[in-house]
Design a protein around this motif. Structure first.
Motif, short mmCIF file in Angstrom:
data_model
loop_
_atom_site.label_atom_id
_atom_site.label_comp_id
_atom_site.label_asym_id
_atom_site.label_seq_id
_atom_site.Cartn_x
_atom_site.Cartn_y
_atom_site.Cartn_z
N ASP A 197 0.77 -1.35 0.09
CA ASP A 197 0.08 -0.14 -0.28
C ASP A 197 0.85 1.39 -0.18
OD1 ASP A 197 -1.95 -1.95 0.00
OD2 ASP A 197 -2.79 -1.19 2.14
N ASN A 212 -8.03 6.31 -0.54
CA ASN A 212 -9.26 5.08 -0.87
C ASN A 212 -8.81 4.52 -2.19
OD1 ASN A 212 -10.62 5.90 1.40
ND2 ASN A 212 -11.67 7.60 0.48
N LYS A 215 -6.77 1.46 -1.85
CA LYS A 215 -7.56 0.31 -1.34
C LYS A 215 -8.13 -0.35 -2.39
CE LYS A 215 -10.88 1.34 1.28
NZ LYS A 215 -12.09 1.66 2.34
N LYS A 218 -6.00 -2.02 -5.27
CA LYS A 218 -5.43 -3.62 -4.48
C LYS A 218 -6.76 -4.59 -4.65
CE LYS A 218 -2.06 -4.59 -2.84
NZ LYS A 218 -1.45 -4.20 -1.49
N GLN A 219 -7.99 -4.04 -4.15
CA GLN A 219 -8.95 -5.04 -4.16
C GLN A 219 -9.52 -5.51 -5.45
OE1 GLN A 219 -11.95 -3.19 -1.87
NE2 GLN A 219 -10.95 -3.36 0.04
#
Length: 382
Positions: A197, A212, A215, A218-219
């Motif tokens: 991250d 944000n 995140k 990555k997802q």
């Protein structure tokens, strides 16, 4: 006799004779008078056309249509509206009766026409003229320009999606610079999913809401690796399932990555300009409402072009604050032309803010001017 009226009257006579045999000629005379009056009513009744449709079972005939008129031998007269709407006896099949009057010119049928804004074709032509230079930031740093042209097809599609995710509430210049850093790092679904991250945040900073977006990237990358082999979904339904991907990004990704027009990509520029030009039947509050309203009337062959046109137009002419209406070719047909944007109150401490120190300085200068004028009046020059 072969007359249908006589056949019906004989049945009535047989029933009435069983109750009162002595009535004889009186009953026959009253019956003739009733038949005569009913025949006159039949002749005077307007012609009607009645369609009878019976509900059928799976093994019966699909429909049964019968037409009746006052000359039909199956009954004494036409089917009236009261008879058509009266309930049938128990045990009989219920029939649906539709009464159509002769001479109906179809005036009751209302034809609804599709709404479209006035002068929209002329306004669209002017916007094309103003965008003919292709020198807006979206023309060189938009999602269509941010992917690696030498990469495999599935990597190109992934990079298009990443650039769209980064572009949300971010200027194209910032998005383009972040995409260059990501491509140098290795912008594939597998590589982004394996990047920590902190490193990913350094690569995409300073895009809007970059924490944000780290995140979400990555997802989304992890989902694409496990479910799609590193590629992106080829449907709007599949794209909106990804974290951080909304309808606007999904429709643009379908257009740019898959070359399929599934809808209009509406961002803040398209939303703002559509409301200013009056291209909506009623004002909308968010881009998703604007997308649905535009798709109701805008021809489908323009859905792919409209985003590129209006985004660049909003970056150069129809600015969010202080639009350049004086140089816009639509200033004479746009209902919002030459209307000043709402002025923003300056923040406390800014050069434009009338803070305490500024007020004191202005007041001091005013007092000094007053004193100088009074001194000059008391001591006039020789």
């Amino acid at each position: 006799m072969s007359s249908p009226y006589f056949m019906q009257s004989s049945a009535v006579l047989t029933r009435s004779s069983s109750s009162s045999r002595g009535a004889g000629g009186g009953a026959a005379a009253s019956l003739r008078s009733r038949l005569s009056s009913r025949r006159g009513d039949v002749d005077a009744a307007p012609a009607r056309r009645v369609k009878v449709e019976e509900a059928t079972g799976p093994e019966e005939k699909p429909s049964l249509t019968a037409s009746f008129s006052h000359g039909c031998p199956e009954r004494l007269g036409p089917i009236t509206e009261a008879e058509a709407s009266s309930p049938l006896p128990r045990g009989r099949r219920r029939r649906q009766v539709k009464v159509e009057y002769d001479g109906d010119d179809g005036a009751s049928r209302v034809k609804t026409e599709r709404w479209e804004p006035p002068d929209w074709t002329k306004q669209l032509g002017f916007i094309r003229d103003m965008r003919s230079g292709r020198d807006a930031p979206v023309d060189s740093m938009g999602a269509e320009k941010c992917y690696d042209a030498q990469a495999p097809a599935h990597v190109k599609r992934f990079q298009v999606l990443v650039s769209l995710m980064l572009s949300s509430q971010t200027r194209d210049q910032v998005t383009g610079a972040a995409m260059q850093r990501l491509r140098a790092h290795g912008c594939t679904a597998e590589n982004i999913a394996a990047t920590d991250d902190k490193k990913l945040g350094e690569l995409i900073h300073p895009v809007g809401f970059w924490r944000n977006k780290v995140k979400f990237l990555k997802q989304t990358s992890a989902m694409l690796v496990t479910e799609f082999g590193g590629d992106i979904p080829n449907s709007v339904e599949g794209l909106v399932r990804l974290p951080g991907v909304g309808p606007k990004m999904a429709h643009l990704a379908m257009d740019i990555a898959w070359d399929r027009v599934s809808g209009i990509g509406v961002d803040t520029h398209v939303h703002r300009i559509s409301n200013r030009l009056g291209w909506l039947n009623k004002p909308t509050k968010n881009p998703e409402e604007t997308r649905k309203a535009l798709e109701e009337w805008l021809p489908r062959e323009l859905w792919s072009e409209i985003n590129w046109l209006l985004v660049g137009f909003g970056q150069q002419v129809c600015l969010p604050v202080g639009p350049l209406c004086s140089v816009c070719l639509n200033q004479h047909s746009c209902p919002s032309a030459h209307k000043c944007s709402p002025a923003k109150r300056p923040k406390p401490g800014s050069p434009r803010s009338p803070g305490p120190s500024r007020k004191f300085k202005v007041e001091s200068e005013r007092v000094s001017d007053t004193r100088r004028k009074s001194a000059a009046n008391q001591n006039p020059p020789d």
